[in-house]
Motif scaffolding. Structure first.
Motif, PDB file in Angstrom:
ATOM      1  N   UNK A   1      -1.712 -51.186  -0.271  1.00 56.23           N
ATOM      2  CA  UNK A   1      -2.566 -51.551  -1.407  1.00 56.23           C
ATOM      3  C   UNK A   1      -3.835 -50.719  -1.415  1.00 56.23           C
ATOM      4  N   UNK A   2      -4.493 -50.624  -0.257  1.00 62.79           N
ATOM      5  CA  UNK A   2      -5.762 -49.897  -0.201  1.00 62.79           C
ATOM      6  C   UNK A   2      -5.564 -48.391  -0.296  1.00 62.79           C
ATOM      7  N   UNK A   3      -4.473 -47.879   0.266  1.00 63.46           N
ATOM      8  CA  UNK A   3      -4.231 -46.442   0.159  1.00 63.46           C
ATOM      9  C   UNK A   3      -4.001 -46.047  -1.293  1.00 63.46           C
ATOM     10  N   UNK A   4      -3.296 -46.879  -2.031  1.00 60.02           N
ATOM     11  CA  UNK A   4      -3.078 -46.591  -3.453  1.00 60.02           C
ATOM     12  C   UNK A   4      -4.379 -46.671  -4.243  1.00 60.02           C
ATOM     13  N   UNK A   5      -5.205 -47.654  -3.936  1.00 66.70           N
ATOM     14  CA  UNK A   5      -6.508 -47.751  -4.603  1.00 66.70           C
ATOM     15  C   UNK A   5      -7.341 -46.508  -4.308  1.00 66.70           C
ATOM     16  N   UNK A   6      -7.390 -46.139  -3.034  1.00 68.23           N
ATOM     17  CA  UNK A   6      -8.157 -44.948  -2.644  1.00 68.23           C
ATOM     18  C   UNK A   6      -7.628 -43.704  -3.351  1.00 68.23           C
ATOM     19  N   UNK A   7      -6.300 -43.571  -3.397  1.00 69.88           N
ATOM     20  CA  UNK A   7      -5.702 -42.397  -4.009  1.00 69.88           C
ATOM     21  C   UNK A   7      -5.944 -42.314  -5.502  1.00 69.88           C
ATOM     22  N   UNK A   8      -5.764 -43.431  -6.197  1.00 73.88           N
ATOM     23  CA  UNK A   8      -5.955 -43.440  -7.649  1.00 73.88           C
ATOM     24  C   UNK A   8      -7.406 -43.132  -8.026  1.00 73.88           C
ATOM     25  N   UNK A   9      -8.337 -43.742  -7.309  1.00 74.29           N
ATOM     26  CA  UNK A   9      -9.749 -43.525  -7.623  1.00 74.29           C
ATOM     27  C   UNK A   9     -10.198 -42.125  -7.196  1.00 74.29           C
ATOM     28  N   UNK A  10      -9.663 -41.639  -6.087  1.00 76.52           N
ATOM     29  CA  UNK A  10      -9.962 -40.270  -5.671  1.00 76.52           C
ATOM     30  C   UNK A  10      -9.475 -39.279  -6.722  1.00 76.52           C
ATOM     31  N   UNK A  11      -8.256 -39.468  -7.223  1.00 76.86           N
ATOM     32  CA  UNK A  11      -7.689 -38.552  -8.214  1.00 76.86           C
ATOM     33  C   UNK A  11      -8.517 -38.542  -9.492  1.00 76.86           C
ATOM     34  N   UNK A  12      -9.001 -39.711  -9.893  1.00 74.35           N
ATOM     35  CA  UNK A  12      -9.832 -39.780 -11.098  1.00 74.35           C
ATOM     36  C   UNK A  12     -11.130 -39.008 -10.911  1.00 74.35           C
ATOM     37  N   UNK A  13     -11.753 -39.145  -9.753  1.00 72.85           N
ATOM     38  CA  UNK A  13     -12.968 -38.387  -9.465  1.00 72.85           C
ATOM     39  C   UNK A  13     -12.672 -36.897  -9.367  1.00 72.85           C
ATOM     40  N   UNK A  14     -11.525 -36.580  -8.797  1.00 76.12           N
ATOM     41  CA  UNK A  14     -11.149 -35.182  -8.609  1.00 76.12           C
ATOM     42  C   UNK A  14     -10.948 -34.471  -9.942  1.00 76.12           C
ATOM     43  N   UNK A  15     -10.478 -35.199 -10.940  1.00 78.44           N
ATOM     44  CA  UNK A  15     -10.349 -34.611 -12.279  1.00 78.44           C
ATOM     45  C   UNK A  15     -11.704 -34.124 -12.794  1.00 78.44           C
TER      46      UNK A  15
END
Length: 353
Positions: free
Chosen positions: A62-76
């Motif tokens: 759950x937390x890895x997916x949250x971290x990944x999704x939010x990281x990807x949004x910032x990375x954009x």
């Protein structure tokens, strides 16, 4: 996003343990193909109870997916040249396993990917094992045609250090201000077999570097020690063990401590059961007040650090300032005898070709 993973539900526990004990990179065993299933069967009832006690499974996915999704949004935003970005999770011992993620990457037609370890500090038994598995899938064509680069360690990144310092500060605030400076900060990291340490694995020194950086950020406000948890089996492991350290501090008259999961970035069984339900309670029985610093989980500071790591890596790689792997990743342990390790490092150094 590479990590060990954990069973999301209690019935997945046996498969998780079997995969874990079958991995010679993590836990070298004689007659591993025979011993691993036997150990997994014997340990399953006990570990199932532990997962039940923490709520029915590990929250690490759950937390890895949250971290990944939010990281990807910032990375954009931080690196629009390679947008849109998508985070994939590849766990070593629990679903989604690397082989499942490989199929997803191939199905999505991914052509450029970064193998981003979620272990802040490098060990051949953790990051190395995940990269070995990714290499095996790449060599068989299961990943498709992908250009790879690697973020292999980041235990002293300023954003990670800041996020860790903040959770330590919040834990220290639970003690009276006038005696807060007496509180011992115990940084607890997953231990390693001494056979791994003695072949030259860099993990111990890299965890120590993380601890030093966090204490520098905290201006050395408190006494501290680095201790080790989660030893399995009778062989020698890195010590001192966290539980023994708590007993020793109590014997020496210390009354307050903060436990800090310095090598874990998400809550899972090692934090929610081992630290919270074993060591904190053990300290209480010994007359100590022990607080556990929260895991980073969905910390915005930590997630921004992940995005900064990724954007800097992509920018430096595109400009030619760095190659597909770090200089340090190219160095095998002086005592390494694992042929896969050498082949994997060469494969990633060529961009996965």
């Amino acid at each position: 996003m590479l990590n060990m993973g954990g069973p999301s539900t209690v019935p997945e526990t046996h498969d998780f343990l079997k995969n874990l004990f079958s991995d010679g990179d993590l836990i070298p065993l004689p007659f591993q193909s025979v011993l691993a299933p036997w150990i997994a069967r014997r340990r399953t009832p006990q570990i199932e109870k532990q997962y039940t006690d923490i709520g029915g499974g590990s929250p690490i996915l759950k937390y890895t997916r949250i971290q990944g999704e939010r990281m990807a949004a910032l990375l954009d935003e931080l690196h629009p040249e390679t947008a849109p970005h998508k985070a994939y999770v590849a766990f070593r011992y629990a679903r989604p396993l690397t082989e499942e993620t490989a199929k997803e990457l191939k199905r999505d037609g991914v052509k450029r990917a970064v193998a981003f370890t979620q272990y802040p500090q490098y060990s051949c038994s953790t990051t190395g094992s995940s990269l070995n598995e990714l290499y095996r899938k790449g060599k068989t064509g299961e990943l498709g045609e992908i250009e790879w680069s690697v973020i292999d360690r980041w235990g002293t990144h300023p954003g990670f250090v800041e996020a860790m310092a903040q959770v330590v500060e919040r834990a220290l605030e639970k003690f009276p201000e006038e005696t807060r400076h007496e509180t011992v900060v115990l940084f607890s990291a997953h231990s390693l077999p001494m056979s791994v340490v003695n072949r030259g694995d860099p993990y111990v020194s890299e965890v120590a570097a993380s601890v030093s950086a966090v204490m520098d950020r905290l201006k050395h406000s408190n006494p501290y020690r680095l201790v080790w948890q989660s030893q399995v089996g009778p062989s020698a492991w890195m010590g001192m063990q966290t539980g023994d350290a708590i007993k020793g501090l109590a014997r020496l008259g210390h009354k307050k401590a903060v436990l800090v999961p310095i090598a874990f970035t998400s809550d899972h069984i090692e934090t929610l059961y081992e630290l919270d339900l074993e060591y904190v309670k053990e300290g209480q029985h010994l007359g100590m007040d022990i607080q556990r610093a929260e895991a980073l989980n969905d910390s915005p500071v930590f997630i921004r650090a992940l995005a900064d790591l990724a954007s800097t890596h992509l920018r430096d790689y595109a400009s030619g300032r760095i190659g597909p792997t770090s200089v340090q990743m190219g160095l095998r342990c002086p005592g390494c005898t694992n042929a896969t390790c050498g082949a994997q490092k060469s494969w990633f150094a060529r961009g996965g070709r």
